[in-house]
Design a protein around this motif. Structure first.
Motif, PDB file in Angstrom:
ATOM      1  N   UNK A  77     -29.305  23.264 -49.598  1.00  0.00           N
ATOM      2  CA  UNK A  77     -30.204  22.793 -50.639  1.00  0.00           C
ATOM      3  C   UNK A  77     -29.592  21.852 -51.643  1.00  0.00           C
ATOM      4  N   UNK A  78     -28.300  21.566 -51.513  1.00  0.00           N
ATOM      5  CA  UNK A  78     -27.636  20.674 -52.471  1.00  0.00           C
ATOM      6  C   UNK A  78     -27.885  19.216 -52.098  1.00  0.00           C
ATOM      7  N   UNK A  79     -29.154  18.860 -52.009  1.00  0.00           N
ATOM      8  CA  UNK A  79     -29.588  17.489 -51.767  1.00  0.00           C
ATOM      9  C   UNK A  79     -30.326  17.030 -53.014  1.00  0.00           C
ATOM     10  N   UNK A  80     -29.857  15.991 -53.639  1.00  0.00           N
ATOM     11  CA  UNK A  80     -30.360  15.630 -54.958  1.00  0.00           C
ATOM     12  C   UNK A  80     -31.298  14.428 -54.876  1.00  0.00           C
ATOM     13  N   UNK A  81     -32.513  14.645 -55.337  1.00  0.00           N
ATOM     14  CA  UNK A  81     -33.474  13.545 -55.453  1.00  0.00           C
ATOM     15  C   UNK A  81     -34.291  13.753 -56.712  1.00  0.00           C
ATOM     16  N   UNK A  82     -34.836  12.659 -57.237  1.00  0.00           N
ATOM     17  CA  UNK A  82     -35.542  12.713 -58.508  1.00  0.00           C
ATOM     18  C   UNK A  82     -36.844  13.498 -58.389  1.00  0.00           C
ATOM     19  N   UNK A 120     -34.489  18.650 -66.896  1.00  0.00           N
ATOM     20  CA  UNK A 120     -33.793  17.905 -65.858  1.00  0.00           C
ATOM     21  C   UNK A 120     -34.696  16.982 -65.061  1.00  0.00           C
ATOM     22  N   UNK A 121     -34.090  16.008 -64.421  1.00  0.00           N
ATOM     23  CA  UNK A 121     -34.840  15.019 -63.645  1.00  0.00           C
ATOM     24  C   UNK A 121     -34.674  15.215 -62.142  1.00  0.00           C
ATOM     25  N   UNK A 122     -33.870  16.200 -61.728  1.00  0.00           N
ATOM     26  CA  UNK A 122     -33.615  16.426 -60.304  1.00  0.00           C
ATOM     27  C   UNK A 122     -34.582  17.483 -59.770  1.00  0.00           C
ATOM     28  N   UNK A 123     -35.186  17.175 -58.646  1.00  0.00           N
ATOM     29  CA  UNK A 123     -36.137  18.097 -58.015  1.00  0.00           C
ATOM     30  C   UNK A 123     -35.409  19.289 -57.414  1.00  0.00           C
ATOM     31  N   UNK A 124     -36.024  20.473 -57.530  1.00  0.00           N
ATOM     32  CA  UNK A 124     -35.442  21.652 -56.889  1.00  0.00           C
ATOM     33  C   UNK A 124     -36.161  22.013 -55.591  1.00  0.00           C
ATOM     34  N   UNK A 125     -36.976  21.077 -55.063  1.00  0.00           N
ATOM     35  CA  UNK A 125     -37.667  21.332 -53.804  1.00  0.00           C
ATOM     36  C   UNK A 125     -36.704  21.548 -52.630  1.00  0.00           C
ATOM     37  N   UNK A 126     -35.561  20.814 -52.540  1.00  0.00           N
ATOM     38  CA  UNK A 126     -34.634  21.105 -51.441  1.00  0.00           C
ATOM     39  C   UNK A 126     -34.105  22.537 -51.459  1.00  0.00           C
ATOM     40  N   UNK A 127     -33.921  23.103 -52.655  1.00  0.00           N
ATOM     41  CA  UNK A 127     -33.498  24.499 -52.760  1.00  0.00           C
ATOM     42  C   UNK A 127     -34.583  25.410 -52.195  1.00  0.00           C
ATOM     43  N   UNK A 175     -34.763  28.863 -56.892  1.00  0.00           N
ATOM     44  CA  UNK A 175     -34.764  27.550 -57.536  1.00  0.00           C
ATOM     45  C   UNK A 175     -34.580  27.689 -59.042  1.00  0.00           C
ATOM     46  N   UNK A 176     -35.224  28.692 -59.639  1.00  0.00           N
ATOM     47  CA  UNK A 176     -35.065  28.928 -61.070  1.00  0.00           C
ATOM     48  C   UNK A 176     -33.628  29.315 -61.393  1.00  0.00           C
ATOM     49  N   UNK A 177     -33.057  30.216 -60.603  1.00  0.00           N
ATOM     50  CA  UNK A 177     -31.695  30.680 -60.841  1.00  0.00           C
ATOM     51  C   UNK A 177     -30.685  29.546 -60.757  1.00  0.00           C
ATOM     52  N   UNK A 178     -30.996  28.524 -59.955  1.00  0.00           N
ATOM     53  CA  UNK A 178     -30.090  27.386 -59.760  1.00  0.00           C
ATOM     54  C   UNK A 178     -30.374  26.220 -60.707  1.00  0.00           C
ATOM     55  N   UNK A 179     -31.447  26.293 -61.497  1.00  0.00           N
ATOM     56  CA  UNK A 179     -31.900  25.133 -62.274  1.00  0.00           C
ATOM     57  C   UNK A 179     -31.079  24.949 -63.544  1.00  0.00           C
ATOM     58  N   UNK A 180     -29.991  24.233 -63.412  1.00  0.00           N
ATOM     59  CA  UNK A 180     -29.113  23.939 -64.539  1.00  0.00           C
ATOM     60  C   UNK A 180     -29.875  23.110 -65.566  1.00  0.00           C
ATOM     61  N   UNK A 181     -29.958  23.572 -66.823  1.00  0.00           N
ATOM     62  CA  UNK A 181     -30.663  22.785 -67.852  1.00  0.00           C
ATOM     63  C   UNK A 181     -30.083  21.384 -67.992  1.00  0.00           C
TER      64      UNK A 181
END
Length: 349
Positions: A77-82, A120-127, A175-181
């Motif tokens: 899930x560590x794929x970063x997109x806006x 944040x501006x990064x989507x957590x959908x990959x997670x 996704x919430x647990x990984x969502x770095x502010x």
């Protein structure tokens, strides 16, 4: 980098002890640990995580949705997109800022900073997609599987999966647990927004104080056995963060041991830190981190005191630990939502 280190650590633990981490009474994960712990709780064995990260493909192996397993993200899930839509402006949580100012004794210092950071501006959908490949909706069947996140309004932690917490889909909770502010977007669950559980603690060992467990095994990638002697500013900041995480971990460990629970603490060594670097969000050397962790964690597990504590762990069932040679046709065809049947596991031995 934290998820990669945990992947190697879990594999080393399973290989060295012959025990299946999925059979633990409790599996608790925070941030990257919530991803790795959830995959384990859903029935994905550590050997598969390592092999998948290395680029291996297994013909006929499908996820729970019928998609080929080799198509899954190999970085967990560590794929970063806006995140779609305009970027947020201003502080991410005025309520968290207010809470930090009016009740500082009941709020972590990190929560005050998190409130001021923009959403944040990064989507957590990959997670979420990574989790939905093994648990489509709902939660795992594991009765003691918890995911730690923090309420974005007051900074308090929430143990999703526990009876006293809001009901949530596992994908949203992870996704919430990984969502770095300031990096990932917050995740809304049951009308509230949640962010990284590390805002409260990177380890959260103390949630297990009242579970009357014989032994707790904690793998914590954000502290270190050998803090580096850093000179440049970036490395010094990373050192301060690791030192703070280690102090919190030590406090929680004492509380757990005072309650009569034996504890094994596994942390990155200097060799791990050299490979991980200071940017924990990097994916460039991910598999190298996994391979290094397998070696360093194995060495820690073989220490006399630790080896004695782990000696009583039961044999690994319902699926075997070692990655089998070749591609046996008896492998289960779907990565399980429920535990792998024992007969399918024996076929994959």
């Amino acid at each position: 980098m934290g998820g990669a280190w945990l992947t190697g650590g879990l594999y080393a633990l399973a290989r060295e002890t012959g025990w299946d981490p999925m059979t633990a009474d409790n599996i608790v994960g925070t941030s990257a640990g919530s991803m790795m712990g959830s995959l384990v709780a859903a029935g994905v064995p550590p050997w598969f995580m390592v092999a998948h990260s290395a680029g291996e493909s297994f013909d006929g192996l499908l996820d729970i949705n019928g998609r080929p397993a080799h198509e899954a993200d190999r970085s967990a899930g560590a794929t970063f997109r806006l995140h779609p839509g305009p970027p947020p402006i201003g502080p991410g949580s005025w309520r968290l800022i207010t809470r930090s100012l009016t009740a500082p004794h009941r709020t972590r210092p990190t929560a005050f900073l998190a409130g001021w950071l923009p959403r944040g501006v990064i989507s957590n959908e990959p997670l979420k997609d990574t989790i939905r490949r093994v648990v489509q909706t709902g939660w795992t069947d594991h009765p003691g599987h918890w995911v730690i996140a923090c309420d974005y309004a007051d900074g308090h932690r929430v143990c999703f999966g526990r009876d006293d917490s809001p009901e949530a889909d596992l994908a949203d909770a992870v996704a919430a647990s990984c969502s770095i502010p300031g990096f990932y977007r917050p995740v809304e669950i049951a009308g509230k927004r949640y962010v990284d559980g590390g805002l409260w603690s990177t380890s959260n060992l103390d949630v297990l104080r009242n579970e009357q467990l014989d032994l707790v095994i904690c793998l914590n990638p954000t502290s270190s056995l050998h803090p580096p002697h850093a000179w440049n500013p970036v490395e010094r900041v990373a050192h301060v963060v690791r030192r703070g995480s280690g102090r919190r971990l030590g406090w929680e460990a004492r509380k757990l041991r005072q309650g009569g629970t034996e504890l094994v603490l596994i942390q990155p060594t200097r060799e791990d830190l050299d490979v991980m670097g200071v940017n924990l969000m990097s994916t460039r050397r991910r598999h190298e981190v996994i391979e290094t962790a397998i070696e360093t964690v194995t060495e820690q597990l073989r220490a006399p005191g630790v080896r004695d504590l782990l000696a009583g762990l039961p044999e690994g069932e319902p699926h075997k630990i070692e990655r089998p040679p070749g591609h046996p046709s008896t492998w289960p065809q779907v990565l399980p939502h429920q535990h792998v049947p024992a007969d399918a596991a024996k076929g994959a031995a």
